[in-house]
Design an enzyme around this catalytic site. Sequence first.
Site, PDB file in Angstrom:
ATOM      1  N   HIS A   1      58.151  76.564  70.171  1.00 59.09           N
ATOM      2  CA  HIS A   1      59.110  75.499  69.857  1.00 59.09           C
ATOM      3  C   HIS A   1      59.880  75.965  68.631  1.00 59.09           C
ATOM      4  CE1 HIS A   1      60.259  71.362  70.725  1.00 59.09           C
ATOM      5  NE2 HIS A   1      60.386  71.174  69.423  1.00 59.09           N
TER       6      HIS A   1
ATOM      7  N   LYS B   1      66.952  66.568  73.908  1.00 58.98           N
ATOM      8  CA  LYS B   1      67.424  66.933  72.572  1.00 58.98           C
ATOM      9  C   LYS B   1      67.333  68.451  72.483  1.00 58.98           C
ATOM     10  CE  LYS B   1      65.294  66.324  67.968  1.00 58.98           C
ATOM     11  NZ  LYS B   1      64.897  65.264  67.026  1.00 58.98           N
TER      12      LYS B   1
ATOM     13  N   LYS C   1      67.478  71.776  70.300  1.00 60.39           N
ATOM     14  CA  LYS C   1      67.377  72.222  68.912  1.00 60.39           C
ATOM     15  C   LYS C   1      68.362  73.371  68.730  1.00 60.39           C
ATOM     16  CE  LYS C   1      64.309  70.503  66.720  1.00 60.39           C
ATOM     17  NZ  LYS C   1      64.305  69.202  65.987  1.00 60.39           N
TER      18      LYS C   1
ATOM     19  N   ASP D   1      70.015  68.615  67.660  1.00 61.60           N
ATOM     20  CA  ASP D   1      69.463  68.532  66.305  1.00 61.60           C
ATOM     21  C   ASP D   1      69.726  69.872  65.620  1.00 61.60           C
ATOM     22  OD1 ASP D   1      68.123  68.014  63.994  1.00 61.60           O
ATOM     23  OD2 ASP D   1      66.189  67.541  64.920  1.00 61.60           O
TER      24      ASP D   1
ATOM     25  N   GLU E   1      72.258  65.353  65.234  1.00 63.38           N
ATOM     26  CA  GLU E   1      71.227  65.018  64.238  1.00 63.38           C
ATOM     27  C   GLU E   1      71.262  66.000  63.074  1.00 63.38           C
ATOM     28  OE1 GLU E   1      67.427  64.556  66.079  1.00 63.38           O
ATOM     29  OE2 GLU E   1      66.327  64.487  64.194  1.00 63.38           O
TER      30      GLU E   1
ATOM     31  N   ASP F   1      68.259  62.459  59.509  1.00 65.47           N
ATOM     32  CA  ASP F   1      66.810  62.628  59.704  1.00 65.47           C
ATOM     33  C   ASP F   1      66.192  63.067  58.376  1.00 65.47           C
ATOM     34  OD1 ASP F   1      64.294  62.901  60.705  1.00 65.47           O
ATOM     35  OD2 ASP F   1      64.648  64.725  61.837  1.00 65.47           O
TER      36      ASP F   1
ATOM     37  N   LYS G   1      60.561  57.874  61.240  1.00 61.15           N
ATOM     38  CA  LYS G   1      59.354  58.700  61.362  1.00 61.15           C
ATOM     39  C   LYS G   1      58.317  58.264  60.352  1.00 61.15           C
ATOM     40  CE  LYS G   1      61.735  62.767  63.000  1.00 61.15           C
ATOM     41  NZ  LYS G   1      62.126  64.148  62.869  1.00 61.15           N
TER      42      LYS G   1
ATOM     43  N   GLU H   1      61.538  59.792  71.062  1.00 63.57           N
ATOM     44  CA  GLU H   1      61.341  61.194  71.473  1.00 63.57           C
ATOM     45  C   GLU H   1      59.859  61.568  71.357  1.00 63.57           C
ATOM     46  OE1 GLU H   1      63.646  63.508  68.612  1.00 63.57           O
ATOM     47  OE2 GLU H   1      62.070  63.254  67.125  1.00 63.57           O
TER      48      GLU H   1
HETATM   49  C1  MUC Z   1      63.042  66.975  63.943  1.00 66.12           C
HETATM   50  O1  MUC Z   1      63.711  67.456  63.057  1.00 66.12           O
HETATM   51  O2  MUC Z   1      63.529  66.039  64.561  1.00 66.12           O
HETATM   52  C2  MUC Z   1      61.237  66.414  66.392  1.00 66.12           C
HETATM   53  C3  MUC Z   1      61.397  66.835  67.649  1.00 66.12           C
HETATM   54  C4  MUC Z   1      61.543  68.206  67.608  1.00 66.12           C
HETATM   55  O3  MUC Z   1      61.734  68.954  68.524  1.00 66.12           O
HETATM   56  O4  MUC Z   1      61.521  68.606  66.327  1.00 66.12           O
HETATM   57  C5  MUC Z   1      61.133  67.534  65.533  1.00 66.12           C
HETATM   58  C6  MUC Z   1      61.668  67.507  64.165  1.00 66.12           C
HETATM   59 MG    MG Z   2      65.410  66.124  63.363  1.00 67.82          MG
END
Ligand code: MUC
Ligand code: MG
Length: 395
Positions: A38, A183, A185, A213, A239, A264, A288, A342
Amino acid sequence: MNVLEPVSANEHRGFDEDALRIVRTETLSVTAPTIRAHKLSNTEISNKSIIVVRVTLGNGAVGYGEGSTLGGPRWAEESPESIRAAVDKYLAPAIFGQPANRFEMLGQAMGKAATRNTAARAAIDSALYDAVGRSLDLPASQLLGGRVHDGFEVIWALASGDVDQEIEEARGKFAAREHRRFKVKIGLSEPRAEIQRLARLAEALPDCEIIVDVNQAWTVAQCYRWIPALEELGIALIEQPVASGDRRNLARITERSRVPVMIDEGAFSVGEVAEAGADGAGTVLSLKLVKSGGLMELKRAAGIASAHGMELYGGCLLESGIGAAAHLAVFSTLPKLHWGTEHFGPKILTRDLVSGGLNFGDFRVECPTGPGLGVIVDEDHMLELADGGWRSAAS
Ligand code: MUC
Ligand code: MG
């Protein structure tokens, strides 16, 4: 006490606060493998480090909480090691012997014992709600105002960085009716390459919603240059594009972007949420526990953001079923969670730390309804993954 038995007028049952006193707090350090790597802009994990907190009350009831991190002290300041030390040495002693049901009072005591350290505080707080809920035979959501929602649509994160793999993964999730909102990254490579990756994903997933994000990786100039391309691709939400400390520029970007912007890492405390709301630094807040430091405090953050007209998003830090259940307890009591949640964390682990109580399906996750956090913790599995055994905190 049978809560279903009617109580006649003037009869007062009450409950024995003495029986709810905290007699033991323990921690366990668990390393849970993930189904694939990840990748975030600033870290990459193939194993999820989790500090599990176990609180025991005078009546023998046990509650669990989870302290979550991503790749050590990189997503935020806390690491598994710091969470464990904060719980063992400062937080648990500060609340030892107190009635666990006094959530607000214990939250204050923990706040005095340790500044920030919000993941550690949230882990204990979750365990308190779990233990007290089990003692009173009430779901944690009932201790937080009662359920408004039974479940939420659940987002999945695409984060391998390999677009062909991501398309295959997303198509599989969609076909199995597990997820249709993704989502992605980004911030892993140059923006131009990321836009190409997103274009491939958008084309391959016409019936899905895509959000991104950036995890703080872009400069303001990059935002101005590339957000219009995100808009053209139909990206639904952006994000945390810029550095967490740069709320002023986040506000400028939010003002200019036609795609909603979510804050975030830039807003942890209720004060930071209030400032972000007042300054227009994001029109959506990611909620969170690792940022708020407790369940009631998470609810307060949601209220403050809402008062500033922000929309709410049920964020995660890849928690196992323990942490997911704690979040869902709070989320279920909010008037509105505009973007759903999520909490896919339990499914990115090769095997979750809970063996029941949390159900995914039909693009949704259902909020557990059993007592406490409502999940069945798999202690044997946790011990298999643990680095050593349970460690008792100082009292
Ligand atoms: C984040 O920054 O949101 C949450 C889901 C993901 O893939 O990473 C996290 C952290
Ligand atoms: Mg985030």
